[in-house]
Design an enzyme around this catalytic site. Sequence first.
Site, PDB file in Angstrom:
ATOM      1  N   ARG A 137      26.862 -19.892   8.364  1.00  0.00           N
ATOM      2  CA  ARG A 137      27.256 -21.195   7.825  1.00  0.00           C
ATOM      3  C   ARG A 137      28.505 -21.123   6.952  1.00  0.00           C
ATOM      4  O   ARG A 137      29.096 -22.145   6.624  1.00  0.00           O
ATOM      5  CB  ARG A 137      26.114 -21.780   6.982  1.00  0.00           C
ATOM      6  CG  ARG A 137      24.874 -22.056   7.765  1.00  0.00           C
ATOM      7  CD  ARG A 137      23.791 -22.599   6.858  1.00  0.00           C
ATOM      8  NE  ARG A 137      24.195 -23.866   6.300  1.00  0.00           N
ATOM      9  CZ  ARG A 137      24.058 -25.044   6.895  1.00  0.00           C
ATOM     10  NH1 ARG A 137      23.524 -25.088   8.093  1.00  0.00           N
ATOM     11  NH2 ARG A 137      24.458 -26.145   6.311  1.00  0.00           N
ATOM     12  N   CYS A 153      28.041 -24.452   3.497  1.00  0.00           N
ATOM     13  CA  CYS A 153      27.635 -23.172   2.946  1.00  0.00           C
ATOM     14  C   CYS A 153      26.166 -22.974   3.286  1.00  0.00           C
ATOM     15  O   CYS A 153      25.509 -23.879   3.795  1.00  0.00           O
ATOM     16  CB  CYS A 153      27.798 -23.205   1.433  1.00  0.00           C
ATOM     17  SG  CYS A 153      29.423 -23.776   0.935  1.00  0.00           S
ATOM     18  N   ASN A 199      25.593 -27.024  -1.196  1.00  0.00           N
ATOM     19  CA  ASN A 199      26.288 -27.163   0.087  1.00  0.00           C
ATOM     20  C   ASN A 199      26.629 -28.635   0.218  1.00  0.00           C
ATOM     21  O   ASN A 199      25.751 -29.488   0.099  1.00  0.00           O
ATOM     22  CB  ASN A 199      25.349 -26.720   1.221  1.00  0.00           C
ATOM     23  CG  ASN A 199      25.878 -27.078   2.587  1.00  0.00           C
ATOM     24  OD1 ASN A 199      27.085 -27.054   2.798  1.00  0.00           O
ATOM     25  ND2 ASN A 199      24.993 -27.415   3.499  1.00  0.00           N
ATOM     26  N   GLY A 200      27.904 -28.942   0.457  1.00  0.00           N
ATOM     27  CA  GLY A 200      28.319 -30.340   0.578  1.00  0.00           C
ATOM     28  C   GLY A 200      29.589 -30.570  -0.217  1.00  0.00           C
ATOM     29  O   GLY A 200      30.258 -29.613  -0.626  1.00  0.00           O
ATOM     30  N   GLU A 252      36.443 -26.130  27.766  1.00  0.00           N
ATOM     31  CA  GLU A 252      35.448 -25.319  27.081  1.00  0.00           C
ATOM     32  C   GLU A 252      35.801 -23.823  27.173  1.00  0.00           C
ATOM     33  O   GLU A 252      35.663 -23.086  26.196  1.00  0.00           O
ATOM     34  CB  GLU A 252      34.058 -25.600  27.686  1.00  0.00           C
ATOM     35  CG  GLU A 252      32.908 -24.766  27.173  1.00  0.00           C
ATOM     36  CD  GLU A 252      32.653 -24.895  25.666  1.00  0.00           C
ATOM     37  OE1 GLU A 252      33.262 -25.740  25.000  1.00  0.00           O
ATOM     38  OE2 GLU A 252      31.852 -24.084  25.152  1.00  0.00           O
ATOM     39  N   GLU A 265      38.621 -19.608  19.927  1.00  0.00           N
ATOM     40  CA  GLU A 265      37.872 -19.547  18.667  1.00  0.00           C
ATOM     41  C   GLU A 265      37.352 -18.152  18.350  1.00  0.00           C
ATOM     42  O   GLU A 265      37.222 -17.798  17.185  1.00  0.00           O
ATOM     43  CB  GLU A 265      36.750 -20.584  18.619  1.00  0.00           C
ATOM     44  CG  GLU A 265      35.627 -20.351  19.573  1.00  0.00           C
ATOM     45  CD  GLU A 265      34.556 -21.435  19.501  1.00  0.00           C
ATOM     46  OE1 GLU A 265      34.407 -22.077  18.462  1.00  0.00           O
ATOM     47  OE2 GLU A 265      33.863 -21.631  20.515  1.00  0.00           O
ATOM     48  N   LYS A 273      29.064 -22.579  11.537  1.00  0.00           N
ATOM     49  CA  LYS A 273      28.191 -23.039  12.627  1.00  0.00           C
ATOM     50  C   LYS A 273      27.925 -24.537  12.551  1.00  0.00           C
ATOM     51  O   LYS A 273      27.907 -25.212  13.566  1.00  0.00           O
ATOM     52  CB  LYS A 273      26.872 -22.257  12.570  1.00  0.00           C
ATOM     53  CG  LYS A 273      25.933 -22.562  13.715  1.00  0.00           C
ATOM     54  CD  LYS A 273      26.486 -22.055  15.031  1.00  0.00           C
ATOM     55  CE  LYS A 273      25.644 -22.475  16.211  1.00  0.00           C
ATOM     56  NZ  LYS A 273      26.431 -22.405  17.464  1.00  0.00           N
ATOM     57  N   HIS A 278      53.207 -31.671  35.078  1.00  0.00           N
ATOM     58  CA  HIS A 278      53.848 -32.615  34.150  1.00  0.00           C
ATOM     59  C   HIS A 278      54.235 -31.957  32.825  1.00  0.00           C
ATOM     60  O   HIS A 278      54.479 -32.645  31.846  1.00  0.00           O
ATOM     61  CB  HIS A 278      52.917 -33.808  33.895  1.00  0.00           C
ATOM     62  CG  HIS A 278      52.615 -34.575  35.146  1.00  0.00           C
ATOM     63  ND1 HIS A 278      53.545 -35.350  35.787  1.00  0.00           N
ATOM     64  CD2 HIS A 278      51.494 -34.623  35.902  1.00  0.00           C
ATOM     65  CE1 HIS A 278      53.001 -35.876  36.872  1.00  0.00           C
ATOM     66  NE2 HIS A 278      51.749 -35.441  36.967  1.00  0.00           N
TER      67      HIS A 278
HETATM   68  C1  F6R Z   1      32.486 -24.347  19.527  1.00  0.00           C
HETATM   69  C2  F6R Z   1      31.529 -24.985  18.654  1.00  0.00           C
HETATM   70  C3  F6R Z   1      31.929 -26.245  17.958  1.00  0.00           C
HETATM   71  C4  F6R Z   1      30.744 -27.219  17.926  1.00  0.00           C
HETATM   72  C5  F6R Z   1      31.102 -28.456  17.097  1.00  0.00           C
HETATM   73  C6  F6R Z   1      29.999 -29.478  17.109  1.00  0.00           C
HETATM   74  O1  F6R Z   1      31.962 -23.209  20.125  1.00  0.00           O
HETATM   75  O2  F6R Z   1      30.451 -24.515  18.474  1.00  0.00           O
HETATM   76  O3  F6R Z   1      33.031 -26.821  18.549  1.00  0.00           O
HETATM   77  O4  F6R Z   1      30.422 -27.587  19.231  1.00  0.00           O
HETATM   78  O5  F6R Z   1      31.376 -28.072  15.777  1.00  0.00           O
HETATM   79  O6  F6R Z   1      28.824 -28.930  16.627  1.00  0.00           O
HETATM   80  P1  F6R Z   1      27.415 -29.604  16.912  1.00  0.00           P
HETATM   81  O7  F6R Z   1      27.157 -29.490  18.370  1.00  0.00           O
HETATM   82  O8  F6R Z   1      26.457 -28.808  16.084  1.00  0.00           O
HETATM   83  O9  F6R Z   1      27.527 -31.029  16.483  1.00  0.00           O
END
Ligand code: F6R
Length: 609
Positions: free
Chosen positions: A27, A2, A100-101, A481, A488, A604, A504
Amino acid sequence: MCGIIGFVGEKEAAPILIDCLKRLEYRGYDSAGMVCIDNNSLIIRKDVGKIEEVDKKVNFSELKGNTGMAHSRWSTHGKTTKENAHPHSDCKDEISVVHNGIIENYSELKEELVKKGHKFSSETDTEVIAHLIEDNYEGCMRGALTKALKKIEGSYALGVISSKKPDKLFAARNESPLVIGLGNNENFISSDVPAILNHTKKVIYLDNKEVAVLTKDNVEIFDLDNNKKDKKIEEIEWNVEQAEKQGYKHYMLKEIFEQPQVITETINGRLKNGDILIKDEIDLSEDEIKKIKRIIIVACGTSWHAALVGEFMLEELAKIPVEVEYASEFRYRDPIIDKDTMVIAISQSGETADTLAALREAKKKGAKIISIVNVKGSSIDRESDSTIYSKAGPEIGVASTKAFTSQLVVLYLITIYFGKIKGLLPKEQIVNRIRDLRKLPLQMQSVLDDKEYIKLHAKKFYKKTNALYLGRGINFPIALEGALKLKEISYIHAEGYPAAEMKHGPIALIDKEMPVIVIATKDNRTYKKVLSNIEEVHSRGGKVIAIETKGDEEVKKIADHNLHIPENSYILTPILAVIPLQLLAYYIADLRNCNVDKPRNLAKAVVVE
Ligand code: F6R
């Protein structure tokens, strides 16, 4: 995961809290709330929805008072309801908490508190904190908070205010990010730095199991044994504009377009006279580097894809065996790590709980940890033996773009540096490889200049329900990617595969409804084989969108659509090939009217397991 924000000062708290909270919405964004102390009473407003929606419903700016806190929630314990939205309070509505947590022992604590007569009004783990503080209060808020924290197991970034101490804001942290902002006759707490940049650039990073007491003109920090701590004040280099949209429709688009500049920043000061200058950033002697027998890279999501590209780079040029691990899996195995194993943790946020836990596991086993992190002062940064910053600047869009390409550049720098120390790369080769690297910003810009052409392709495919991404060698992670970006933010089901694996199984999916995006850049390794894969898709009616090297006529003959990237050395192609895929995903998601910067169910920084 959060977002929390707190303010104590001379101004009205509410407008400042709203401004900061909006910057934290990435967040978590399923509900929001605010509390201010007005005439020695706590006034709380909260509801379900995004911050703007909640604000319209409850009118946050009507709250009066110079001390307050706000929260944007991403549900973990308890459904998304108004009752479960933060802030939460004690029985008498005198103590209010934003969190947050995750409090892992909350059900035991709740049971005890209920037995003592405490009345709960939500299903959250957070509410126990408010009641625990109430239960331990004997005239001193910090004392009560400290006692409560000693009983809590789990992670927290906490903001606490009380109508009994209207001029104080309390904060504490364990395993969840929290920063203190030092202003002029005002002080802040925040989940991250960009949220408070409009107000201050001076910050103190709170460490685990520390408690802070903020008044408008003072900040004191203590450990849980009541020892006062001397903390360093850091000056933030990012400016506010860096953290804002600058006219782009979405942060994600802005961040995609920032990539040439970001890469310039990432290499800036790290290259000189044909040499790589990262010695001071890596806390390893030349001798230690020569002794590395194995590297394990731990990461999650997009950062994990960067790790896969890094594996390719390090094995090919530095001749060190590399294993890439999902951090979430690594931490629950009993990984074999010896004194010659080095661990690299990659994370944009530096707060990803799984990556942090994997790092700790590796550390426990004696590994040296080098991290590639974007957010300075983050937990992963601070717990690593050394950090090489990816220098992408604040990444606000939930889908990672510029952080990814900057991670790849850092991995390339590490690779060349290790290769050099190990005597594997003669000076001339290093000079050539650096020259290739320096070409990237202009080449990236040329791909970005094709945006209208890429948008045209998005218009052709945005109504599809599935997509397949294929790549080989160093571009297989780019297929992964590309697929991740599409799914997403556009909610289209997409999968990435090594092109040769298609036969396969996934080939059964191919029909005229299936767009197949193939990274078919020219090289002297698997290019011809990829052409055959394109033929295989084509002959089954699939529509091929090829990412090809500019000027290549062969792919043109067999692919249905062609997007181009300029030629560079094979090992750097991922940094270029990912850009059309980022743009394609972005335009498709935008055409589908998706909330690009805040895709559903995502946050994020994933600071929970
Ligand atoms: C996808 C994305 C997530 C992050 C993942 C790791 O676009 O952003 O897959 O890459 O949650 O996040 P970090 O790099 O902050 O450890």
